[in-house]
Design a protein around this motif. Structure first.
Motif, PDB file in Angstrom:
ATOM      1  N   PRO A 123       0.800  -1.236   0.000  1.00 17.22           N
ATOM      2  CA  PRO A 123       0.000   0.000   0.000  1.00 17.22           C
ATOM      3  C   PRO A 123       0.826   1.276   0.000  1.00 17.22           C
ATOM      4  O   PRO A 123       0.437   2.265  -0.629  1.00 17.22           O
ATOM      5  CB  PRO A 123      -0.832  -0.132   1.282  1.00 17.22           C
ATOM      6  CG  PRO A 123      -0.975  -1.603   1.483  1.00 17.22           C
ATOM      7  CD  PRO A 123       0.322  -2.193   1.017  1.00 17.22           C
ATOM      8  N   ALA A 124       1.952   1.306   0.689  1.00 20.70           N
ATOM      9  CA  ALA A 124       2.766   2.528   0.735  1.00 20.70           C
ATOM     10  C   ALA A 124       3.317   2.878  -0.644  1.00 20.70           C
ATOM     11  O   ALA A 124       3.394   4.053  -1.023  1.00 20.70           O
ATOM     12  CB  ALA A 124       3.912   2.355   1.733  1.00 20.70           C
ATOM     13  N   VAL A 125       3.698   1.858  -1.409  1.00 22.90           N
ATOM     14  CA  VAL A 125       4.188   2.094  -2.769  1.00 22.90           C
ATOM     15  C   VAL A 125       3.042   2.534  -3.675  1.00 22.90           C
ATOM     16  O   VAL A 125       3.190   3.436  -4.513  1.00 22.90           O
ATOM     17  CB  VAL A 125       4.870   0.828  -3.323  1.00 22.90           C
ATOM     18  CG1 VAL A 125       5.252   1.011  -4.786  1.00 22.90           C
ATOM     19  CG2 VAL A 125       6.110   0.492  -2.497  1.00 22.90           C
ATOM     20  N   GLN A 126       1.880   1.913  -3.521  1.00 18.00           N
ATOM     21  CA  GLN A 126       0.716   2.322  -4.306  1.00 18.00           C
ATOM     22  C   GLN A 126       0.371   3.782  -4.045  1.00 18.00           C
ATOM     23  O   GLN A 126       0.033   4.535  -4.975  1.00 18.00           O
ATOM     24  CB  GLN A 126      -0.481   1.430  -3.991  1.00 18.00           C
ATOM     25  CG  GLN A 126      -0.330  -0.015  -4.433  1.00 18.00           C
ATOM     26  CD  GLN A 126      -1.600  -0.812  -4.209  1.00 18.00           C
ATOM     27  OE1 GLN A 126      -2.690  -0.247  -4.138  1.00 18.00           O
ATOM     28  NE2 GLN A 126      -1.464  -2.119  -4.089  1.00 18.00           N
ATOM     29  N   ALA A 127       0.474   4.207  -2.793  1.00 20.89           N
ATOM     30  CA  ALA A 127       0.185   5.604  -2.467  1.00 20.89           C
ATOM     31  C   ALA A 127       1.171   6.546  -3.144  1.00 20.89           C
ATOM     32  O   ALA A 127       0.793   7.614  -3.645  1.00 20.89           O
ATOM     33  CB  ALA A 127       0.219   5.798  -0.944  1.00 20.89           C
ATOM     34  N   ALA A 128       2.441   6.151  -3.196  1.00 15.17           N
ATOM     35  CA  ALA A 128       3.450   6.990  -3.857  1.00 15.17           C
ATOM     36  C   ALA A 128       3.215   7.056  -5.363  1.00 15.17           C
ATOM     37  O   ALA A 128       3.555   8.046  -6.021  1.00 15.17           O
ATOM     38  CB  ALA A 128       4.847   6.449  -3.551  1.00 15.17           C
ATOM     39  N   LEU A 129       2.631   6.001  -5.933  1.00 11.47           N
ATOM     40  CA  LEU A 129       2.377   5.961  -7.376  1.00 11.47           C
ATOM     41  C   LEU A 129       1.215   6.862  -7.793  1.00 11.47           C
ATOM     42  O   LEU A 129       1.077   7.183  -8.979  1.00 11.47           O
ATOM     43  CB  LEU A 129       2.078   4.528  -7.813  1.00 11.47           C
ATOM     44  CG  LEU A 129       3.287   3.647  -8.111  1.00 11.47           C
ATOM     45  CD1 LEU A 129       2.848   2.202  -8.269  1.00 11.47           C
ATOM     46  CD2 LEU A 129       3.987   4.115  -9.380  1.00 11.47           C
ATOM     47  N   LEU A 130       0.373   7.254  -6.830  1.00  6.38           N
ATOM     48  CA  LEU A 130      -0.785   8.070  -7.171  1.00  6.38           C
ATOM     49  C   LEU A 130      -0.374   9.328  -7.923  1.00  6.38           C
ATOM     50  O   LEU A 130      -0.965   9.700  -8.934  1.00  6.38           O
ATOM     51  CB  LEU A 130      -1.558   8.459  -5.902  1.00  6.38           C
ATOM     52  CG  LEU A 130      -2.385   7.365  -5.231  1.00  6.38           C
ATOM     53  CD1 LEU A 130      -2.964   7.866  -3.918  1.00  6.38           C
ATOM     54  CD2 LEU A 130      -3.497   6.906  -6.143  1.00  6.38           C
ATOM     55  N   ARG A 131       0.643  10.009  -7.426  1.00  6.77           N
ATOM     56  CA  ARG A 131       1.052  11.270  -8.043  1.00  6.77           C
ATOM     57  C   ARG A 131       1.681  11.049  -9.405  1.00  6.77           C
ATOM     58  O   ARG A 131       1.531  11.856 -10.320  1.00  6.77           O
ATOM     59  CB  ARG A 131       2.041  12.004  -7.129  1.00  6.77           C
ATOM     60  CG  ARG A 131       2.181  13.476  -7.481  1.00  6.77           C
ATOM     61  CD  ARG A 131       3.074  14.210  -6.517  1.00  6.77           C
ATOM     62  NE  ARG A 131       3.096  15.619  -6.818  1.00  6.77           N
ATOM     63  CZ  ARG A 131       4.130  16.412  -6.587  1.00  6.77           C
ATOM     64  NH1 ARG A 131       5.233  15.909  -6.048  1.00  6.77           N
ATOM     65  NH2 ARG A 131       4.079  17.694  -6.881  1.00  6.77           N
ATOM     66  N   GLU A 135      -0.597  13.049 -11.776  1.00  3.26           N
ATOM     67  CA  GLU A 135       0.051  14.328 -12.070  1.00  3.26           C
ATOM     68  C   GLU A 135       1.300  14.190 -12.935  1.00  3.26           C
ATOM     69  O   GLU A 135       1.884  15.190 -13.349  1.00  3.26           O
ATOM     70  CB  GLU A 135       0.427  15.038 -10.765  1.00  3.26           C
ATOM     71  CG  GLU A 135      -0.754  15.328  -9.858  1.00  3.26           C
ATOM     72  CD  GLU A 135      -0.332  15.991  -8.563  1.00  3.26           C
ATOM     73  OE1 GLU A 135       0.803  16.505  -8.500  1.00  3.26           O
ATOM     74  OE2 GLU A 135      -1.132  15.991  -7.615  1.00  3.26           O
ATOM     75  N   ARG A 136       1.731  12.955 -13.158  1.00  2.00           N
ATOM     76  CA  ARG A 136       2.933  12.704 -13.954  1.00  2.00           C
ATOM     77  C   ARG A 136       4.170  13.369 -13.340  1.00  2.00           C
ATOM     78  O   ARG A 136       5.028  13.885 -14.060  1.00  2.00           O
ATOM     79  CB  ARG A 136       2.739  13.181 -15.398  1.00  2.00           C
ATOM     80  CG  ARG A 136       1.651  12.432 -16.123  1.00  2.00           C
ATOM     81  CD  ARG A 136       1.363  13.023 -17.476  1.00  2.00           C
ATOM     82  NE  ARG A 136       0.364  12.224 -18.162  1.00  2.00           N
ATOM     83  CZ  ARG A 136       0.647  11.172 -18.930  1.00  2.00           C
ATOM     84  NH1 ARG A 136       1.891  10.813 -19.108  1.00  2.00           N
ATOM     85  NH2 ARG A 136      -0.306  10.491 -19.505  1.00  2.00           N
ATOM     86  N   ARG A 137       4.247  13.344 -12.047  1.00  2.00           N
ATOM     87  CA  ARG A 137       5.410  13.884 -11.352  1.00  2.00           C
ATOM     88  C   ARG A 137       6.126  12.766 -10.607  1.00  2.00           C
ATOM     89  O   ARG A 137       5.500  11.968  -9.898  1.00  2.00           O
ATOM     90  CB  ARG A 137       5.020  14.987 -10.379  1.00  2.00           C
ATOM     91  CG  ARG A 137       4.448  16.232 -11.048  1.00  2.00           C
ATOM     92  CD  ARG A 137       4.433  17.405 -10.098  1.00  2.00           C
ATOM     93  NE  ARG A 137       5.777  17.868  -9.795  1.00  2.00           N
ATOM     94  CZ  ARG A 137       6.433  18.794 -10.487  1.00  2.00           C
ATOM     95  NH1 ARG A 137       5.870  19.340 -11.556  1.00  2.00           N
ATOM     96  NH2 ARG A 137       7.637  19.164 -10.138  1.00  2.00           N
ATOM     97  N   VAL A 138       7.444  12.722 -10.783  1.00  2.00           N
ATOM     98  CA  VAL A 138       8.293  11.762 -10.083  1.00  2.00           C
ATOM     99  C   VAL A 138       9.313  12.590  -9.321  1.00  2.00           C
ATOM    100  O   VAL A 138      10.236  13.161  -9.899  1.00  2.00           O
ATOM    101  CB  VAL A 138       9.005  10.805 -11.058  1.00  2.00           C
ATOM    102  CG1 VAL A 138       9.762   9.739 -10.280  1.00  2.00           C
ATOM    103  CG2 VAL A 138       8.009  10.170 -12.010  1.00  2.00           C
ATOM    104  N   GLY A 139       9.126  12.669  -8.010  1.00  2.00           N
ATOM    105  CA  GLY A 139       9.956  13.591  -7.252  1.00  2.00           C
ATOM    106  C   GLY A 139       9.695  15.015  -7.716  1.00  2.00           C
ATOM    107  O   GLY A 139       8.552  15.452  -7.835  1.00  2.00           O
ATOM    108  N   SER A 140      10.775  15.752  -8.027  1.00  2.00           N
ATOM    109  CA  SER A 140      10.641  17.134  -8.507  1.00  2.00           C
ATOM    110  C   SER A 140      10.555  17.212 -10.021  1.00  2.00           C
ATOM    111  O   SER A 140      10.498  18.306 -10.574  1.00  2.00           O
ATOM    112  CB  SER A 140      11.838  17.969  -8.017  1.00  2.00           C
ATOM    113  OG  SER A 140      11.872  18.017  -6.607  1.00  2.00           O
ATOM    114  N   LEU A 141      10.542  16.065 -10.690  1.00  2.00           N
ATOM    115  CA  LEU A 141      10.539  16.041 -12.152  1.00  2.00           C
ATOM    116  C   LEU A 141       9.126  15.824 -12.677  1.00  2.00           C
ATOM    117  O   LEU A 141       8.405  14.928 -12.229  1.00  2.00           O
ATOM    118  CB  LEU A 141      11.448  14.909 -12.656  1.00  2.00           C
ATOM    119  CG  LEU A 141      11.489  14.677 -14.171  1.00  2.00           C
ATOM    120  CD1 LEU A 141      12.135  15.867 -14.877  1.00  2.00           C
ATOM    121  CD2 LEU A 141      12.242  13.401 -14.492  1.00  2.00           C
ATOM    122  N   GLU A 142       8.730  16.643 -13.645  1.00  2.00           N
ATOM    123  CA  GLU A 142       7.443  16.459 -14.311  1.00  2.00           C
ATOM    124  C   GLU A 142       7.668  15.743 -15.631  1.00  2.00           C
ATOM    125  O   GLU A 142       8.441  16.214 -16.475  1.00  2.00           O
ATOM    126  CB  GLU A 142       6.761  17.805 -14.557  1.00  2.00           C
ATOM    127  CG  GLU A 142       5.387  17.671 -15.183  1.00  2.00           C
ATOM    128  CD  GLU A 142       4.647  18.986 -15.298  1.00  2.00           C
ATOM    129  OE1 GLU A 142       3.525  18.995 -15.837  1.00  2.00           O
ATOM    130  OE2 GLU A 142       5.209  20.010 -14.837  1.00  2.00           O
TER     131      GLU A 142
END
Length: 392
Positions: A123-131, A135-142
């Motif tokens: 679940p924690a990884v799934q939550a991180a994948l939401l964005r 939003e197509r954002r990975v960290g500070s990268l769009e």
């Protein structure tokens, strides 16, 4: 390399050589439709049935790179980014560094991002994948807008340490059930696999396609308000497709792309069910078959030549489509034509159906345009809304 190993590698390469041929498969067409519409897709299927191979073939057909990320072996920080402390974090903040696969996609500007084994991610990884998905954002990268996102998952019962997808993540995907056809597998192992190609969008159809899609979905949800949002009660269903404003927005885009391409109706039904669920998707598909709206662009070009549909739901969908078409390209001539169309609803004795459309059409008026005579039928509703002074 020794001669024996080189010869062995040549034999291995020969066993992997294959060709492709066009086929008519609603499931494959639905995948291509959703990818063309740039909607995240989730392929559900048992292990070893060719989900990953299908994505590789799709990427090859599109001429874009494929970046595969095994979701189950990553940490949440691999998607939310790792903090990198600079010289003055108090002034500049702490950026979140993206992983290498995200940087490669950003540099290329296009590609297919494939999240595999999604149901095995905790679940924690799934939550991180939401964005990443929304939003197509990975960290500070769009990530560039042209990046397409596809995921694959095994049912929890057959996945290694499988988890149900969280409802927020599940509701961001078009869900397609990927199964194997023994005949296709046999032909594929003989050297010929089905081709996965994306349908061409016909530019001349786009304006009318969007207007018709907006009118159709607005009419359907007005008639069936209970289907706007329905979160299933059981965990299995919550981890799949279900209706919500977000998934109906996906259905809108799927329908617009269907109308602007040559995608088959069965493929559209498959994609719609994958977006809003079995019940809502099948009911909406049946509604589409019975609706058969005229092209609003043709109506605006000659508003005196059309006849208003008989059924109330068709009338509402059609009038909404006409106003949407005017909104997509607003000129005085098209705005005036829209009022001619609405006047026919008044003449047909259904001014209440046209009232909402009249409010939306009045809001599109340029202050320099004269008020057409047809607006008189809507004086009361425009007065109550406070828009009459602007319209006059």
């Amino acid at each position: 390399m020794s001669l024996a190993l080189r010869t062995a590698d040549e034999l291995i390469a020969a066993t992997r050589a294959w060709r492709s041929e066009p086929v008519s498969d609603p499931r494959v067409e639905a995948l291509a439709l959703a990818v063309s519409a740039n909607l995240p897709v989730l392929l559900w299927g048992e292990p070893g049935i060719g989900k990953s191979a299908s994505l590789q073939q799709l990427a090859t057909g599109l001429g874009v790179p494929l970046e595969t990320v095994i979701a189950s072996v990553h940490e949440p920080s691999d998607f939310s980014g790792l903090p990198i402390v600079g010289d003055d974090p108090a002034a500049d903040g702490v950026p979140m560094a993206p992983p290498d696969w995200a940087v490669r996609l950003a540099r290329t500007g296009q590609g297919l991002l494939f999240f595999d084994e999604l149901s095995s991610a905790p679940p924690a990884v799934q939550a991180a994948l939401l964005r990443v998905v929304l939003e197509r954002r990975v960290g500070s990268l769009e990530l560039p807008a042209a990046i397409r996102i596809v995921a694959a998952a095994n049912p929890p019962a057959s996945a290694a340490d499988g988890w149900h997808l969280s409802p927020p993540l599940a509701n961001r995907f078009v869900h397609l059930h990927w199964t194997h056809d023994p005949r296709v597998v046999a032909r594929g192992l003989a050297g010929t696999w089905p081709a996965i190609t994306v349908s061409t969008v016909h530019a001349a159809r786009t304006a009318g396609a969007v207007a018709r899609a907006r009118g159709t979905i607005a009419g359907f949800l007005t008639a069936r308000p209970g289907l706007v949002h329905h979160l299933p009660a059981d965990a299995d269903s919550r981890g799949g497709a279900w209706p919500s404003p977000r998934s109906w927005e996906m259905a809108l885009r799927l329908l617009a792309f269907h109308l602007a391409t040559d995608t088959g109706r069965d493929a559209l039904t498959t994609a719609l069910v994958g977006a809003v669920g079995d019940g809502a998707g099948l009911e909406f598909s049946t509604y589409l078959q019975e609706l058969d709206l005229p092209d609003p662009e043709r109506v605006l070009a000659d508003p005196d030549a059309f006849a208003l549909p008989d059924r109330g739901d068709r009338q509402l969908a059609f009038l909404t489509a006409v106003v949407s078409a005017v909104q997509g390209r607003t000129t005085q001539q098209r705005w005036d034509a829209g009022w001619v169309v609405l006047a026919k609803a008044v003449d047909a004795g259904v001014p209440d159906v046209a009232a909402r459309a009249a409010l939306d059409l009045a809001a599109l008026r340029d202050t320099d345009w004269p008020v057409p005579p047809a607006i008189d039928a809507f004086v009361e509703v425009l007065s109550l809304s406070g828009m009459l002074p602007a319209a006059r």
